[in-house]
Motif scaffolding. Structure first.
Motif, short mmCIF file in Angstrom:
data_model
loop_
_atom_site.label_atom_id
_atom_site.label_comp_id
_atom_site.label_asym_id
_atom_site.label_seq_id
_atom_site.Cartn_x
_atom_site.Cartn_y
_atom_site.Cartn_z
N GLY A 110 -21.09 -57.56 1.08
CA GLY A 110 -21.40 -56.61 0.01
C GLY A 110 -21.08 -55.18 0.43
O GLY A 110 -20.61 -54.37 -0.37
N LEU A 111 -21.37 -54.85 1.70
CA LEU A 111 -21.06 -53.51 2.19
C LEU A 111 -19.56 -53.28 2.31
O LEU A 111 -19.09 -52.15 2.25
CB LEU A 111 -21.75 -53.27 3.54
N PHE A 112 -18.79 -54.35 2.50
CA PHE A 112 -17.33 -54.21 2.58
C PHE A 112 -16.69 -53.96 1.22
O PHE A 112 -15.50 -53.69 1.14
CB PHE A 112 -16.70 -55.46 3.20
N GLN A 113 -17.48 -54.05 0.16
CA GLN A 113 -16.92 -53.82 -1.18
C GLN A 113 -16.37 -52.40 -1.32
O GLN A 113 -15.33 -52.18 -1.93
CB GLN A 113 -17.98 -54.08 -2.26
N MET A 114 -17.06 -51.43 -0.73
CA MET A 114 -16.60 -50.04 -0.82
C MET A 114 -15.26 -49.84 -0.09
O MET A 114 -14.34 -49.25 -0.67
CB MET A 114 -17.68 -49.10 -0.27
N PRO A 115 -15.09 -50.30 1.14
CA PRO A 115 -13.77 -50.15 1.77
C PRO A 115 -12.66 -50.90 1.03
O PRO A 115 -11.53 -50.42 0.96
CB PRO A 115 -13.96 -50.71 3.18
N VAL A 116 -13.00 -52.07 0.46
CA VAL A 116 -11.98 -52.81 -0.30
C VAL A 116 -11.56 -52.03 -1.54
O VAL A 116 -10.39 -51.98 -1.90
CB VAL A 116 -12.50 -54.23 -0.66
N THR A 117 -12.51 -51.36 -2.19
CA THR A 117 -12.18 -50.52 -3.34
C THR A 117 -11.29 -49.36 -2.92
O THR A 117 -10.33 -49.01 -3.61
CB THR A 117 -13.47 -50.00 -4.01
N CYS A 118 -11.57 -48.77 -1.75
CA CYS A 118 -10.72 -47.69 -1.24
C CYS A 118 -9.32 -48.20 -0.92
O CYS A 118 -8.33 -47.50 -1.15
CB CYS A 118 -11.36 -47.05 -0.01
N VAL A 119 -9.22 -49.42 -0.40
CA VAL A 119 -7.91 -50.02 -0.15
C VAL A 119 -7.16 -50.23 -1.46
O VAL A 119 -5.95 -50.01 -1.54
CB VAL A 119 -8.06 -51.34 0.64
N ALA A 120 -7.87 -50.64 -2.51
CA ALA A 120 -7.24 -50.83 -3.82
C ALA A 120 -6.70 -49.51 -4.35
O ALA A 120 -5.60 -49.45 -4.90
CB ALA A 120 -8.21 -51.45 -4.81
N ILE A 121 -7.46 -48.44 -4.17
CA ILE A 121 -7.00 -47.11 -4.60
C ILE A 121 -5.78 -46.69 -3.79
O ILE A 121 -4.80 -46.16 -4.34
CB ILE A 121 -8.14 -46.07 -4.48
#
Length: 154
Positions: A110-121
């Motif tokens: 769940g905490l990795f969701q933020m870095p994955v969103t940044c990778v998507a951006i």
């Protein structure tokens, strides 16, 4: 109570009655009979080697590149989130497994969701710079040239 005979709303203008029958002067009596073809308007020679922008194939290429750009970024973020939800629903024993001292795997994912969103951006920006922006710039330059040629031809 008194009655006021003056109209409270403006009276609409009088229109002649609508004739619901078709006008036979514009429609042929016999549709199978040959009619005089209308003369085609004279075509002006095409002075430009490029077609009008609305029919330009580069717009199709731009739309395709932009569509792929959106799909890559969206599927990166939503794919990870969907995986997280599926694991939470159907593999609760896997998600409650401890990774470190008291840190369950589900919380870490769940905490990795933020870095994955940044990778998507970042993927969105990278694909924009690499694929979409050059095509848009080429179309922009071609439009400017076509506009200058049209103004010079007047």
């Amino acid at each position: 109570m008194s009655y006021d005979s003056s109209p409270s709303y403006p009276v609409p203008p009088h229109h002649p009655p609508h004739n619901s029958s078709p006008s036979y002067s514009t429609q042929p009596t016999y549709p199978w009979a040959s009619q005089q073809p209308e003369p085609e308007p004279a075509r002006q020679p095409n002075r430009h080697r490029h077609t009008a922008l609305g029919h330009h194939s580069d717009l199709r290429v731009l739309r395709t590149a932009y569509r792929w750009q959106r799909r890559v970024a969206t599927l990166t973020a939503l794919g990870y989130f969907t995986l997280f939800l599926v694991l939470s629903a159907w593999a609760p024993s896997f998600m409650t497994r401890e990774v470190a001292d008291g840190l369950p795997l589900g919380l870490m994912l769940g905490l990795f969701q933020m870095p994955v969103t940044c990778v998507a951006i970042a993927l969105y920006e990278y694909t924009a710079r690499r694929g979409v922006d050059p095509i848009a710039e080429r179309i922009r330059k071609q439009t400017e040239l076509d506009t200058k040629r049209a103004e010079a031809g007047r």
